[in-house]
Design a protein around this motif. Sequence first.
Motif, PDB file in Angstrom:
ATOM      1  N   LEU A   1     -23.420 -40.252 -36.710  1.00  0.00           N
ATOM      2  CA  LEU A   1     -23.814 -41.251 -37.724  1.00  0.00           C
ATOM      3  C   LEU A   1     -23.721 -42.804 -37.224  1.00  0.00           C
ATOM      4  O   LEU A   1     -24.693 -43.626 -37.767  1.00  0.00           O
ATOM      5  N   LEU A   2     -23.144 -42.948 -36.178  1.00  0.00           N
ATOM      6  CA  LEU A   2     -22.841 -43.721 -35.412  1.00  0.00           C
ATOM      7  C   LEU A   2     -24.736 -44.306 -34.992  1.00  0.00           C
ATOM      8  O   LEU A   2     -24.650 -45.562 -34.724  1.00  0.00           O
ATOM      9  N   ASP A   3     -25.125 -43.268 -34.320  1.00  0.00           N
ATOM     10  CA  ASP A   3     -26.062 -43.143 -33.548  1.00  0.00           C
ATOM     11  C   ASP A   3     -27.209 -43.584 -34.640  1.00  0.00           C
ATOM     12  O   ASP A   3     -28.250 -43.834 -33.984  1.00  0.00           O
ATOM     13  N   ARG A   4     -27.433 -42.704 -36.346  1.00  0.00           N
ATOM     14  CA  ARG A   4     -28.294 -43.228 -36.880  1.00  0.00           C
ATOM     15  C   ARG A   4     -27.828 -43.536 -38.168  1.00  0.00           C
ATOM     16  O   ARG A   4     -27.908 -43.151 -38.888  1.00  0.00           O
ATOM     17  N   PRO A   5     -27.147 -44.963 -38.285  1.00  0.00           N
ATOM     18  CA  PRO A   5     -27.075 -45.077 -39.374  1.00  0.00           C
ATOM     19  C   PRO A   5     -27.710 -45.273 -40.369  1.00  0.00           C
ATOM     20  O   PRO A   5     -26.818 -44.975 -41.571  1.00  0.00           O
ATOM     21  N   TRP A   6     -28.984 -44.891 -40.826  1.00  0.00           N
ATOM     22  CA  TRP A   6     -29.541 -44.677 -41.447  1.00  0.00           C
ATOM     23  C   TRP A   6     -29.684 -43.289 -42.459  1.00  0.00           C
ATOM     24  O   TRP A   6     -29.520 -43.067 -43.223  1.00  0.00           O
ATOM     25  N   LEU A   7     -28.863 -42.840 -41.877  1.00  0.00           N
ATOM     26  CA  LEU A   7     -28.272 -41.254 -42.269  1.00  0.00           C
ATOM     27  C   LEU A   7     -27.680 -41.633 -43.756  1.00  0.00           C
ATOM     28  O   LEU A   7     -27.335 -40.358 -44.281  1.00  0.00           O
ATOM     29  N   LEU A   8     -25.853 -42.784 -43.368  1.00  0.00           N
ATOM     30  CA  LEU A   8     -25.560 -42.796 -44.171  1.00  0.00           C
ATOM     31  C   LEU A   8     -26.160 -43.580 -45.019  1.00  0.00           C
ATOM     32  O   LEU A   8     -25.927 -42.780 -46.516  1.00  0.00           O
ATOM     33  N   GLN A   9     -27.463 -43.205 -45.402  1.00  0.00           N
ATOM     34  CA  GLN A   9     -28.191 -43.973 -46.941  1.00  0.00           C
ATOM     35  C   GLN A   9     -28.834 -43.044 -47.382  1.00  0.00           C
ATOM     36  O   GLN A   9     -29.097 -43.187 -49.069  1.00  0.00           O
ATOM     37  N   ILE A  10     -28.529 -42.243 -47.160  1.00  0.00           N
ATOM     38  CA  ILE A  10     -29.311 -40.491 -47.392  1.00  0.00           C
ATOM     39  C   ILE A  10     -27.867 -39.890 -47.935  1.00  0.00           C
ATOM     40  O   ILE A  10     -26.821 -39.528 -47.617  1.00  0.00           O
ATOM     41  N   SER A  11     -28.496 -39.726 -49.467  1.00  0.00           N
ATOM     42  CA  SER A  11     -27.276 -39.278 -50.496  1.00  0.00           C
ATOM     43  C   SER A  11     -26.920 -37.841 -49.951  1.00  0.00           C
ATOM     44  O   SER A  11     -27.499 -36.936 -49.155  1.00  0.00           O
ATOM     45  N   ARG A  12     -25.506 -37.511 -49.847  1.00  0.00           N
ATOM     46  CA  ARG A  12     -24.734 -36.290 -48.790  1.00  0.00           C
ATOM     47  C   ARG A  12     -24.637 -35.988 -49.944  1.00  0.00           C
ATOM     48  O   ARG A  12     -23.013 -35.181 -49.729  1.00  0.00           O
ATOM     49  N   SER A  13     -24.433 -36.372 -51.892  1.00  0.00           N
ATOM     50  CA  SER A  13     -23.833 -35.635 -52.707  1.00  0.00           C
ATOM     51  C   SER A  13     -24.127 -34.135 -53.294  1.00  0.00           C
ATOM     52  O   SER A  13     -23.355 -33.072 -53.963  1.00  0.00           O
ATOM     53  N   THR A  14     -25.731 -33.446 -52.579  1.00  0.00           N
ATOM     54  CA  THR A  14     -25.969 -32.527 -52.249  1.00  0.00           C
ATOM     55  C   THR A  14     -25.029 -31.539 -51.415  1.00  0.00           C
ATOM     56  O   THR A  14     -25.007 -32.112 -50.634  1.00  0.00           O
ATOM     57  N   PRO A  15     -24.880 -30.290 -51.704  1.00  0.00           N
ATOM     58  CA  PRO A  15     -24.315 -28.926 -50.895  1.00  0.00           C
ATOM     59  C   PRO A  15     -25.244 -29.029 -49.731  1.00  0.00           C
ATOM     60  O   PRO A  15     -26.415 -29.394 -49.339  1.00  0.00           O
ATOM     61  N   PRO A  16     -25.343 -28.976 -48.762  1.00  0.00           N
ATOM     62  CA  PRO A  16     -25.606 -28.925 -47.168  1.00  0.00           C
ATOM     63  C   PRO A  16     -26.640 -27.728 -47.690  1.00  0.00           C
ATOM     64  O   PRO A  16     -25.986 -26.486 -47.648  1.00  0.00           O
ATOM     65  N   VAL A  17     -27.902 -27.638 -47.393  1.00  0.00           N
ATOM     66  CA  VAL A  17     -28.393 -26.243 -46.868  1.00  0.00           C
ATOM     67  C   VAL A  17     -29.624 -26.070 -46.318  1.00  0.00           C
ATOM     68  O   VAL A  17     -30.450 -25.473 -46.194  1.00  0.00           O
ATOM     69  N   GLY A  18     -29.770 -27.113 -45.327  1.00  0.00           N
ATOM     70  CA  GLY A  18     -30.539 -27.316 -43.916  1.00  0.00           C
ATOM     71  C   GLY A  18     -30.249 -26.711 -43.172  1.00  0.00           C
ATOM     72  O   GLY A  18     -28.815 -25.737 -43.062  1.00  0.00           O
ATOM     73  N   PRO A  19     -30.351 -25.697 -41.855  1.00  0.00           N
ATOM     74  CA  PRO A  19     -30.376 -24.845 -41.100  1.00  0.00           C
ATOM     75  C   PRO A  19     -28.924 -25.607 -39.698  1.00  0.00           C
ATOM     76  O   PRO A  19     -27.829 -24.887 -39.297  1.00  0.00           O
ATOM     77  N   ARG A  20     -29.735 -26.759 -39.806  1.00  0.00           N
ATOM     78  CA  ARG A  20     -28.587 -27.987 -39.104  1.00  0.00           C
ATOM     79  C   ARG A  20     -27.038 -27.721 -39.758  1.00  0.00           C
ATOM     80  O   ARG A  20     -26.444 -27.944 -39.027  1.00  0.00           O
ATOM     81  N   SER A  21     -27.542 -28.163 -40.665  1.00  0.00           N
ATOM     82  CA  SER A  21     -26.029 -28.881 -41.576  1.00  0.00           C
ATOM     83  C   SER A  21     -25.266 -27.933 -42.396  1.00  0.00           C
ATOM     84  O   SER A  21     -24.316 -27.691 -41.955  1.00  0.00           O
ATOM     85  N   LEU A  22     -26.017 -26.424 -42.094  1.00  0.00           N
ATOM     86  CA  LEU A  22     -25.335 -25.391 -42.435  1.00  0.00           C
ATOM     87  C   LEU A  22     -24.201 -25.067 -40.802  1.00  0.00           C
ATOM     88  O   LEU A  22     -23.384 -24.018 -40.898  1.00  0.00           O
ATOM     89  N   ARG A  23     -25.522 -24.876 -40.374  1.00  0.00           N
ATOM     90  CA  ARG A  23     -24.671 -24.451 -38.816  1.00  0.00           C
ATOM     91  C   ARG A  23     -23.561 -25.530 -38.406  1.00  0.00           C
ATOM     92  O   ARG A  23     -21.825 -24.808 -37.866  1.00  0.00           O
ATOM     93  N   TRP A  24     -23.602 -26.535 -38.764  1.00  0.00           N
ATOM     94  CA  TRP A  24     -21.809 -28.150 -38.441  1.00  0.00           C
ATOM     95  C   TRP A  24     -20.716 -26.624 -39.791  1.00  0.00           C
ATOM     96  O   TRP A  24     -19.396 -26.478 -39.577  1.00  0.00           O
ATOM     97  N   LEU A  25     -21.361 -26.871 -40.816  1.00  0.00           N
ATOM     98  CA  LEU A  25     -20.306 -25.886 -41.812  1.00  0.00           C
ATOM     99  C   LEU A  25     -19.989 -24.229 -41.647  1.00  0.00           C
ATOM    100  O   LEU A  25     -18.640 -24.212 -41.514  1.00  0.00           O
ATOM    101  N   ASP A  26     -20.555 -23.882 -40.950  1.00  0.00           N
ATOM    102  CA  ASP A  26     -20.586 -22.607 -40.809  1.00  0.00           C
ATOM    103  C   ASP A  26     -19.088 -22.530 -39.395  1.00  0.00           C
ATOM    104  O   ASP A  26     -18.199 -21.824 -39.113  1.00  0.00           O
ATOM    105  N   ARG A  27     -19.631 -23.937 -38.239  1.00  0.00           N
ATOM    106  CA  ARG A  27     -18.811 -23.870 -37.120  1.00  0.00           C
ATOM    107  C   ARG A  27     -16.653 -24.179 -37.788  1.00  0.00           C
ATOM    108  O   ARG A  27     -15.374 -23.667 -36.764  1.00  0.00           O
TER     109      ARG A  27
END
Length: 254
Positions: free
Chosen positions: A110-136
């Motif tokens: 998030l520090l490397d790409r600050p713009w990610l903080l501007q995208i709403s994180r209120s919805t549950p993760p549904v993409g392959p990458r974000s779900l891989r973080w949750l799975d691990r």
Amino acid sequence: MANRALPLVVARMWGRETASRHGPRPSLDLPRILQAAIGIADREGLESVRMSSVAAEVGMATMSLYRYVGSKDELLTLMADIAAPEPPALDGRPWRDYLAAWTRANRDFLLDRPWLLQISRSTPPVGPRSLRWLDRALAALAETGLGLGERINIASTLTGYAASQAALVLSMATGRTTAGGDDAISGMVGYSDVLSQVLDPTDYPELAVAVRSGAFGAAEEWVDEGDFTFGLDLLLDGIQTLVTRRDGGSEVRW
């Protein structure tokens, strides 16, 4: 009961879009479009990511872009997932060591790409990458005796902590001011100076002492690694206490 149809943005994330496209054969693929959008966000910030700017980046008409991405909101959802790196490998690490590395890596991208903080994180993760973080994260806690719901809540809490710490570090690094634009409140020292002028020790006895002692000025030096590690240890200590309680132990084990 039959499965509900996947939302289009989810189907696109997972390569399961089945609806046929009419017209000429597409000349681009979605990953190239997303990389172009990410490139704009990295260079110029999220406010510069528009359907028209992304279309210009890949050399197509804006209306043609809608054959690949249904809306700007969908574009941002897709960008947020593909822009995240792979999570740290488990490598057999104890859950505490892994979650410490996992949370730090979450903050760092998030520090490397600050713009990610501007995208709403209120919805549950549904993409392959974000779900891989949750799975691990769930896998790291698999042998703790905690339920799946508890493990999901732990992952969500650590994700929120990583985001809040990234936002704090970025705010301090850029000297972001208050909404009113008053430079006097920029940074912890400026903040402490303002508090010293408005706090009544009768109403705010402990806070007034903290201000007079220079605690907020010292916090400015802490706001990166020291502050992050302190808060993370508090969270991990709480998880450890919960794990011990599930084990029926009377003492916290480190």
